[in-house]
Write a protein that holds these residues in place. Structure first.
Motif, PDB file in Angstrom:
ATOM      1  N   TRP A  50       0.829  -1.202   0.000  1.00 54.56           N
ATOM      2  CA  TRP A  50       0.000   0.000   0.000  1.00 54.56           C
ATOM      3  C   TRP A  50       0.868   1.258   0.000  1.00 54.56           C
ATOM      4  CZ3 TRP A  50      -4.092  -1.288   4.361  1.00 54.56           C
ATOM      5  CH2 TRP A  50      -4.982  -2.250   3.857  1.00 54.56           C
ATOM      6  N   THR A  51       0.566   2.153  -0.908  1.00 54.90           N
ATOM      7  CA  THR A  51       1.159   3.489  -0.848  1.00 54.90           C
ATOM      8  C   THR A  51       0.464   4.274   0.255  1.00 54.90           C
ATOM      9  OG1 THR A  51      -0.433   4.499  -2.369  1.00 54.90           O
ATOM     10  CG2 THR A  51       1.504   3.434  -3.345  1.00 54.90           C
ATOM     11  N   GLN A  52       0.971   5.459   0.538  1.00 56.68           N
ATOM     12  CA  GLN A  52       0.320   6.302   1.536  1.00 56.68           C
ATOM     13  C   GLN A  52      -1.078   6.716   1.067  1.00 56.68           C
ATOM     14  OE1 GLN A  52       3.998   8.692   3.529  1.00 56.68           O
ATOM     15  NE2 GLN A  52       3.997   8.513   1.306  1.00 56.68           N
ATOM     16  N   GLY A  53      -1.239   6.871  -0.256  1.00 58.15           N
ATOM     17  CA  GLY A  53      -2.560   7.151  -0.806  1.00 58.15           C
ATOM     18  C   GLY A  53      -3.504   5.984  -0.625  1.00 58.15           C
ATOM     19  N   ASP A  54      -3.001   4.758  -0.811  1.00 59.27           N
ATOM     20  CA  ASP A  54      -3.817   3.563  -0.593  1.00 59.27           C
ATOM     21  C   ASP A  54      -4.280   3.472   0.856  1.00 59.27           C
ATOM     22  OD1 ASP A  54      -3.443   2.745  -3.238  1.00 59.27           O
ATOM     23  OD2 ASP A  54      -1.641   1.595  -2.733  1.00 59.27           O
ATOM     24  N   VAL A  55      -3.368   3.758   1.775  1.00 55.35           N
ATOM     25  CA  VAL A  55      -3.700   3.714   3.198  1.00 55.35           C
ATOM     26  C   VAL A  55      -4.816   4.712   3.509  1.00 55.35           C
ATOM     27  CG1 VAL A  55      -2.828   4.190   5.528  1.00 55.35           C
ATOM     28  CG2 VAL A  55      -1.443   2.866   3.929  1.00 55.35           C
ATOM     29  N   MET A  56      -4.688   5.922   2.956  1.00 48.47           N
ATOM     30  CA  MET A  56      -5.716   6.928   3.177  1.00 48.47           C
ATOM     31  C   MET A  56      -7.072   6.462   2.646  1.00 48.47           C
ATOM     32  SD  MET A  56      -6.069  10.773   1.638  1.00 48.47           S
ATOM     33  CE  MET A  56      -6.296  10.021   0.015  1.00 48.47           C
ATOM     34  N   ASN A  57      -7.085   5.847   1.481  1.00 50.85           N
ATOM     35  CA  ASN A  57      -8.339   5.367   0.903  1.00 50.85           C
ATOM     36  C   ASN A  57      -8.969   4.282   1.766  1.00 50.85           C
ATOM     37  OD1 ASN A  57      -8.184   7.103  -1.315  1.00 50.85           O
ATOM     38  ND2 ASN A  57      -7.046   5.621  -2.554  1.00 50.85           N
ATOM     39  N   GLN A  58      -8.143   3.418   2.354  1.00 48.30           N
ATOM     40  CA  GLN A  58      -8.650   2.393   3.262  1.00 48.30           C
ATOM     41  C   GLN A  58      -9.239   3.033   4.526  1.00 48.30           C
ATOM     42  OE1 GLN A  58      -8.853  -0.928   2.785  1.00 48.30           O
ATOM     43  NE2 GLN A  58      -7.962  -0.776   0.738  1.00 48.30           N
ATOM     44  N   PHE A  59      -8.616   4.092   4.984  1.00 43.75           N
ATOM     45  CA  PHE A  59      -9.095   4.811   6.162  1.00 43.75           C
ATOM     46  C   PHE A  59     -10.430   5.500   5.864  1.00 43.75           C
ATOM     47  CE2 PHE A  59      -9.036   8.688   8.881  1.00 43.75           C
ATOM     48  CZ  PHE A  59      -8.971   8.080  10.134  1.00 43.75           C
ATOM     49  N   ILE A  60     -10.515   6.180   4.722  1.00 42.39           N
ATOM     50  CA  ILE A  60     -11.747   6.859   4.334  1.00 42.39           C
ATOM     51  C   ILE A  60     -12.889   5.857   4.162  1.00 42.39           C
ATOM     52  CG2 ILE A  60     -12.861   8.113   2.434  1.00 42.39           C
ATOM     53  CD1 ILE A  60     -10.281   9.664   2.040  1.00 42.39           C
ATOM     54  N   SER A  61     -12.575   4.672   3.656  1.00 46.40           N
ATOM     55  CA  SER A  61     -13.591   3.642   3.427  1.00 46.40           C
ATOM     56  C   SER A  61     -14.048   2.958   4.711  1.00 46.40           C
ATOM     57  CB  SER A  61     -13.054   2.579   2.449  1.00 46.40           C
ATOM     58  OG  SER A  61     -12.738   3.166   1.198  1.00 46.40           O
ATOM     59  N   GLY A  62     -13.367   3.230   5.823  1.00 44.14           N
ATOM     60  CA  GLY A  62     -13.743   2.615   7.091  1.00 44.14           C
ATOM     61  C   GLY A  62     -13.143   1.249   7.312  1.00 44.14           C
ATOM     62  N   ASN A  63     -12.201   0.858   6.450  1.00 47.92           N
ATOM     63  CA  ASN A  63     -11.557  -0.451   6.583  1.00 47.92           C
ATOM     64  C   ASN A  63     -10.387  -0.425   7.562  1.00 47.92           C
ATOM     65  OD1 ASN A  63     -13.281  -1.434   4.578  1.00 47.92           O
ATOM     66  ND2 ASN A  63     -11.887  -0.787   2.957  1.00 47.92           N
ATOM     67  N   VAL A  64      -9.938   0.774   7.910  1.00 51.71           N
ATOM     68  CA  VAL A  64      -8.827   0.968   8.844  1.00 51.71           C
ATOM     69  C   VAL A  64      -9.260   1.997   9.874  1.00 51.71           C
ATOM     70  CG1 VAL A  64      -6.502   1.930   9.071  1.00 51.71           C
ATOM     71  CG2 VAL A  64      -7.009   0.335   7.211  1.00 51.71           C
ATOM     72  N   ALA A  65      -9.051   1.694  11.150  1.00 46.54           N
ATOM     73  CA  ALA A  65      -9.505   2.589  12.218  1.00 46.54           C
ATOM     74  C   ALA A  65      -8.504   3.703  12.520  1.00 46.54           C
ATOM     75  CB  ALA A  65      -9.784   1.791  13.485  1.00 46.54           C
ATOM     76  N   MET A  66      -7.216   3.394  12.388  1.00 47.16           N
ATOM     77  CA  MET A  66      -6.156   4.376  12.642  1.00 47.16           C
ATOM     78  C   MET A  66      -5.111   4.229  11.544  1.00 47.16           C
ATOM     79  SD  MET A  66      -5.540   4.014  16.784  1.00 47.16           S
ATOM     80  CE  MET A  66      -5.067   2.269  16.652  1.00 47.16           C
TER      81      MET A  66
END
Length: 438
Positions: A270-286
């Protein structure tokens, strides 16, 4: 010929060899779109012309022409820098600046090819950690005495230096912080973690039902190293002390998080952009991510209840200093490039760009202005704990050793002690070579 001259000659020869190996397969598809909507290939974003090299004297209307390369894929970032350039071009009749987008993955390759083929731009905006290695190749103009960096953050200016000379100007700085989905934390009755122990406990508690507790980009490249360094520093080690008790502790933290499932092993891709997208989607809490994500978060997740906190500490708080620098190419239109730099680093343009990028000004007198909101206030506070990678001419080699060690631990290929030992052996050889040159 002294050691520095020999080193530059060797770097140039390496670039030439590299060029022969990749030139046949090197192709950038003009106008191709990425998932983010940003072009993934070569574009002349000002005036519709391609920036193909340096050394052109003027445009058809007699203006001095300056070509500028950058690697930002985010469409809003491209639009922001292009606005500044359009405004500059319209403000005077002596210089025309044109841009070319080169994907981050290809940026170093393109500079290396350009260095050997005399097809460089007049200016480049590049990752601050790479600045010293390219300055050592002799492709950047010496700006010592030509640009005033008084008042800039010392570490930001240091990233532009080599052998006591100034080879660039900071564009802007950023750092990493801990983003938290407050609704997910509240649902599990969790507080914002402040220590490594609290981070692991909280991340594990938040994991379940399609959600992982924590994520940060863990690619085996500089983007991954950028995210690994805060853990190394927080434990009390530095980049050349990976095989210390503290370095092993940082690697063990990464192992514990992935083994428990509190952080997905997918983070290694995951790039930093991928991580952000996972966070926005609710798949990652922090998530651990950068201040540059603020504008995108505000635009794409307006209803999301999120905050930013300091990265949890072990022995001490830590973050990593990021950002880009402007570099002027030696032998290009140096005088015209400097005229643009004077304009682009003035307060009005810096204020606009840092707001649009989610960056912080590298100039203290501008950065000291209160950001005006809690999220940016936290990043201003985090900046006080941020350290620069290197700066070291051989940093790319050191970075490779560090990111490989973390990847090996996170995938279970090696235990922390084994990965640390292997990385240390590589780094020791690099540092021994540096010491011998000095």
């Amino acid at each position: 010929m002294n050691d520095k001259e020999l080193r530059k000659l060797f770097a140039a020869l390496l670039a030439a060899v590299f060029c022969v190996g990749v030139l046949a397969g090197c192709r950038i598809d003009a106008g191709k779109e990425t998932e983010s909507g940003a072009p993934s290939g070569e574009t002349g974003s000002i005036g519709g012309r391609q920036a193909t090299g340096y050394g052109r004297d003027s445009t058809d209307d007699g203006r001095q022409e300056v070509s500028l390369w950058y690697y930002w894929e985010t469409e809003s970032h491209q639009q922001a820098i292009d606005k500044v350039i359009r405004d500059y071009n319209a403000s005077q009749d002596e210089v025309t600046v044109e841009t070319r987008y080169v994907p981050f993955a290809d940026f170093k390759k393109q500079l290396s090819i350009g260095a050997s083929a005399d097809e460089l731009p007049d200016m480049a905006i590049l990752d601050s950690s790479d600045h010293a290695s390219y300055a050592a190749m002799g492709i950047f103009a010496d700006l010592t005495g030509k640009f005033d960096t008084t008042g800039y953050y010392a570490q930001a200016v240091e990233s532009c230096m080599l052998d006591g000379k100034l080879y660039g100007v900071p564009f802007g700085v950023n750092c990493l912080g801990l983003f938290c989905n407050q609704d997910l934390l509240a649902a599990q009755e969790c507080k914002t973690p402040a220590t490594w122990k609290e981070l692991k406990e909280t991340a594990e508690k938040l994991t379940g039902e399609g959600v992982t507790g924590l994520a940060f980009s863990s690619l085996q490249n500089e983007e991954g190293t950028f995210n690994f360094m805060p853990w190394i520093w927080s434990a009390g080690a530095d980049f050349h002390e990976i095989n210390s008790e503290e370095g092993v502790k940082a690697l063990t933290l990464a192992k514990d998080l992935t083994e428990s499932g509190a952080m997905s092993k997918e983070c290694i891709s995951w790039t930093q952009g991928d991580v952000m997208n996972q966070f926005i989607s609710g798949n990652v809490a922090m998530m651990v991510n950068g201040s540059w994500q603020i504008p995108t978060m505000e635009r794409e997740a307006p209803d999301m209840n999120w905050i930013v906190a300091l990265i949890p500490r072990d022995k001490e708080y830590a973050s990593v200093l990021g950002g880009e620098n402007y570099a002027v190419i030696a032998g290009g239109n140096e005088e015209a490039a400097l005229k643009f730099l004077e304009y682009a680093t003035a307060e009005e343009q810096v204020s606009y760009l840092t707001e649009a990028f989610g960056y912080l000004s590298a100039d203290r007198k501008m950065a000291d202005n209160p950001p005006g909101d809690e999220v940016r206030d936290i990043f201003m506070q985090e900046l006080e704990y941020a350290k620069a990678r290197g700066p070291l001419e051989e940093w790319p080699e050191v970075s490779d050793a560090i990111s490989l060690a973390f990847n090996q631990v996170m995938t279970g290929e090696k235990e922390p002690q084994e990965a640390a030992k292997a990385a240390q052996q590589k780094i020791d050889k690099i540092m021994e070579s540096v010491a011998a040159e000095d």
